[in-house]
Design a protein around this motif. Sequence first.
Motif, PDB file in Angstrom:
ATOM      1  N   PHE A 165     -49.544 -14.513   6.257  1.00  0.00           N
ATOM      2  CA  PHE A 165     -48.206 -14.882   5.798  1.00  0.00           C
ATOM      3  C   PHE A 165     -47.276 -13.674   5.830  1.00  0.00           C
ATOM      4  O   PHE A 165     -47.703 -12.525   5.993  1.00  0.00           O
ATOM      5  CB  PHE A 165     -48.235 -15.449   4.375  1.00  0.00           C
ATOM      6  CG  PHE A 165     -49.019 -14.631   3.389  1.00  0.00           C
ATOM      7  CD1 PHE A 165     -48.545 -13.418   2.904  1.00  0.00           C
ATOM      8  CD2 PHE A 165     -50.267 -15.073   2.936  1.00  0.00           C
ATOM      9  CE1 PHE A 165     -49.271 -12.675   2.004  1.00  0.00           C
ATOM     10  CE2 PHE A 165     -51.000 -14.326   2.029  1.00  0.00           C
ATOM     11  CZ  PHE A 165     -50.499 -13.123   1.561  1.00  0.00           C
ATOM     12  N   ALA A 180     -46.930 -19.945   4.634  1.00  0.00           N
ATOM     13  CA  ALA A 180     -45.512 -19.678   4.863  1.00  0.00           C
ATOM     14  C   ALA A 180     -44.934 -19.003   3.629  1.00  0.00           C
ATOM     15  O   ALA A 180     -45.615 -18.824   2.617  1.00  0.00           O
ATOM     16  CB  ALA A 180     -44.770 -20.979   5.165  1.00  0.00           C
ATOM     17  N   SER A 181     -43.658 -18.629   3.718  1.00  0.00           N
ATOM     18  CA  SER A 181     -42.939 -18.112   2.563  1.00  0.00           C
ATOM     19  C   SER A 181     -41.512 -18.638   2.633  1.00  0.00           C
ATOM     20  O   SER A 181     -40.841 -18.486   3.658  1.00  0.00           O
ATOM     21  CB  SER A 181     -42.941 -16.579   2.549  1.00  0.00           C
ATOM     22  OG  SER A 181     -42.303 -16.082   1.386  1.00  0.00           O
ATOM     23  N   VAL A 184     -49.049 -25.743   8.070  1.00  0.00           N
ATOM     24  CA  VAL A 184     -49.112 -24.689   7.065  1.00  0.00           C
ATOM     25  C   VAL A 184     -49.895 -25.186   5.852  1.00  0.00           C
ATOM     26  O   VAL A 184     -49.733 -26.314   5.407  1.00  0.00           O
ATOM     27  CB  VAL A 184     -47.680 -24.260   6.661  1.00  0.00           C
ATOM     28  CG1 VAL A 184     -47.679 -23.505   5.352  1.00  0.00           C
ATOM     29  CG2 VAL A 184     -47.060 -23.430   7.773  1.00  0.00           C
ATOM     30  N   ASP A 214     -40.489 -14.131   2.454  1.00  0.00           N
ATOM     31  CA  ASP A 214     -39.075 -14.450   2.641  1.00  0.00           C
ATOM     32  C   ASP A 214     -38.329 -14.038   1.377  1.00  0.00           C
ATOM     33  O   ASP A 214     -38.426 -14.697   0.345  1.00  0.00           O
ATOM     34  CB  ASP A 214     -38.918 -15.956   2.903  1.00  0.00           C
ATOM     35  CG  ASP A 214     -37.453 -16.398   3.009  1.00  0.00           C
ATOM     36  OD1 ASP A 214     -36.558 -15.536   2.925  1.00  0.00           O
ATOM     37  OD2 ASP A 214     -37.222 -17.608   3.168  1.00  0.00           O
ATOM     38  N   ASN A 242     -41.107 -18.522   9.714  1.00  0.00           N
ATOM     39  CA  ASN A 242     -42.363 -19.205   9.383  1.00  0.00           C
ATOM     40  C   ASN A 242     -42.916 -19.966  10.571  1.00  0.00           C
ATOM     41  O   ASN A 242     -44.138 -20.021  10.775  1.00  0.00           O
ATOM     42  CB  ASN A 242     -42.134 -20.168   8.218  1.00  0.00           C
ATOM     43  CG  ASN A 242     -41.947 -19.461   6.889  1.00  0.00           C
ATOM     44  OD1 ASN A 242     -42.740 -18.596   6.524  1.00  0.00           O
ATOM     45  ND2 ASN A 242     -40.907 -19.834   6.155  1.00  0.00           N
ATOM     46  N   GLU A 243     -42.028 -20.590  11.336  1.00  0.00           N
ATOM     47  CA  GLU A 243     -42.483 -21.362  12.496  1.00  0.00           C
ATOM     48  C   GLU A 243     -43.187 -20.463  13.509  1.00  0.00           C
ATOM     49  O   GLU A 243     -44.189 -20.863  14.111  1.00  0.00           O
ATOM     50  CB  GLU A 243     -41.291 -22.069  13.159  1.00  0.00           C
ATOM     51  CG  GLU A 243     -40.678 -23.187  12.335  1.00  0.00           C
ATOM     52  CD  GLU A 243     -39.678 -22.692  11.308  1.00  0.00           C
ATOM     53  OE1 GLU A 243     -39.068 -23.537  10.627  1.00  0.00           O
ATOM     54  OE2 GLU A 243     -39.495 -21.463  11.180  1.00  0.00           O
ATOM     55  N   LEU A 257     -42.792 -27.534   7.454  1.00  0.00           N
ATOM     56  CA  LEU A 257     -43.832 -26.571   7.811  1.00  0.00           C
ATOM     57  C   LEU A 257     -45.222 -27.144   7.624  1.00  0.00           C
ATOM     58  O   LEU A 257     -46.125 -26.889   8.429  1.00  0.00           O
ATOM     59  CB  LEU A 257     -43.666 -25.304   6.962  1.00  0.00           C
ATOM     60  CG  LEU A 257     -42.455 -24.437   7.313  1.00  0.00           C
ATOM     61  CD1 LEU A 257     -42.208 -23.398   6.236  1.00  0.00           C
ATOM     62  CD2 LEU A 257     -42.645 -23.766   8.673  1.00  0.00           C
ATOM     63  N   PHE A 311     -48.124 -21.377   0.517  1.00  0.00           N
ATOM     64  CA  PHE A 311     -46.861 -20.655   0.452  1.00  0.00           C
ATOM     65  C   PHE A 311     -47.013 -19.413  -0.408  1.00  0.00           C
ATOM     66  O   PHE A 311     -47.566 -19.468  -1.502  1.00  0.00           O
ATOM     67  CB  PHE A 311     -45.763 -21.561  -0.113  1.00  0.00           C
ATOM     68  CG  PHE A 311     -45.408 -22.697   0.811  1.00  0.00           C
ATOM     69  CD1 PHE A 311     -44.325 -22.601   1.673  1.00  0.00           C
ATOM     70  CD2 PHE A 311     -46.185 -23.849   0.845  1.00  0.00           C
ATOM     71  CE1 PHE A 311     -44.016 -23.630   2.540  1.00  0.00           C
ATOM     72  CE2 PHE A 311     -45.885 -24.892   1.709  1.00  0.00           C
ATOM     73  CZ  PHE A 311     -44.787 -24.783   2.564  1.00  0.00           C
ATOM     74  N   ARG A 317     -35.952 -12.547   7.366  1.00  0.00           N
ATOM     75  CA  ARG A 317     -37.394 -12.772   7.371  1.00  0.00           C
ATOM     76  C   ARG A 317     -37.906 -12.980   8.795  1.00  0.00           C
ATOM     77  O   ARG A 317     -37.146 -13.250   9.725  1.00  0.00           O
ATOM     78  CB  ARG A 317     -37.724 -14.019   6.555  1.00  0.00           C
ATOM     79  CG  ARG A 317     -37.191 -15.305   7.191  1.00  0.00           C
ATOM     80  CD  ARG A 317     -37.553 -16.538   6.390  1.00  0.00           C
ATOM     81  NE  ARG A 317     -37.006 -17.756   7.002  1.00  0.00           N
ATOM     82  CZ  ARG A 317     -37.165 -18.969   6.507  1.00  0.00           C
ATOM     83  NH1 ARG A 317     -37.844 -19.141   5.398  1.00  0.00           N
ATOM     84  NH2 ARG A 317     -36.654 -20.022   7.113  1.00  0.00           N
TER      85      ARG A 317
END
Length: 288
Positions: free
Chosen positions: A61, A94-95, A117, A64, A76-77, A111, A120, A73
């Motif tokens: 990860f 993700a974040s 994902v 963000d 995430n994708e 996500l 987080f 950031r």
Amino acid sequence: MDVRAIDVHTHVEVGRNGQSSLSPALLGASEDYFKAHGHRQPSIAETADYYRSRNMRAVVFTVDAEHATGHPRIANEEIAEDCAAHGDVLIPFASVDPYKGKAGVREAHRLVEEHGVRGFKFHPSIQGFAPDDRMAFPLYEAIEELGAVALFHTGQTGIGAGVRGGGGIRLKYSNPMLVDDVAVDFPDLRIILAHPSFPWQDEALAVATHKEHVYIDLSGWSPKYFPPQLVRYANSLLQDKVLFGSDYPVITPDRWLADFDKLEIKDSVRPKILKNNAARLLNLEDPK
């Protein structure tokens, strides 16, 4: 691949275009804190090769914190897509900055539902919010509904250490007792308290003992420095809720595991910490 361990805490520090996950000042402070000057910032593909060669899997990860830091950031994708290309090894988290409100909630759904994902990452001190701030509740609600994991940085951070005013980073936001409120209001949300939570280690142990779905990862510290009460609880009451994490690339799993081998951990507990607890938490039924 016969997986020997699952590292639940690794960072993407650089994007495809060379963009850093943090500003040079904050990243430099982290390197000073960890005495990791000149450490490489591996690509996701290089991270996959590193863990594959060691018969391990890894959660990956970034953070963000655009609202608090103004630093863009890593997408995430992008991380999810690159992890998918190495799905035998890497597990994408993700974040999403909680300040993004409804847009962040929509992103969380997208996500998980479209990019696979599984969790987080939150870093309250860098993101500049208290975990129990109701501003973040719609995002927690979405993560809970999606069946994903929420991983919170807790305790001291090397980010901003030694920089004037700590780079604006407030340590108080990373007290695990603030996450206790989250565990109450979202009782089905699976939560990881990241790191030995100095100076709030006892608080973290209390929350993980008291709340059904709260876990602790052991990243960010060499095991030889673990507080004795953390080792004691990992060996007993929390043996099913403690997780191996390194903080790669600033701390490598090679170093972490070498020091972990020297801890007085029961033979029956070691595989739980290194792999089995994470496999269950992340719904990896066959972590091979």
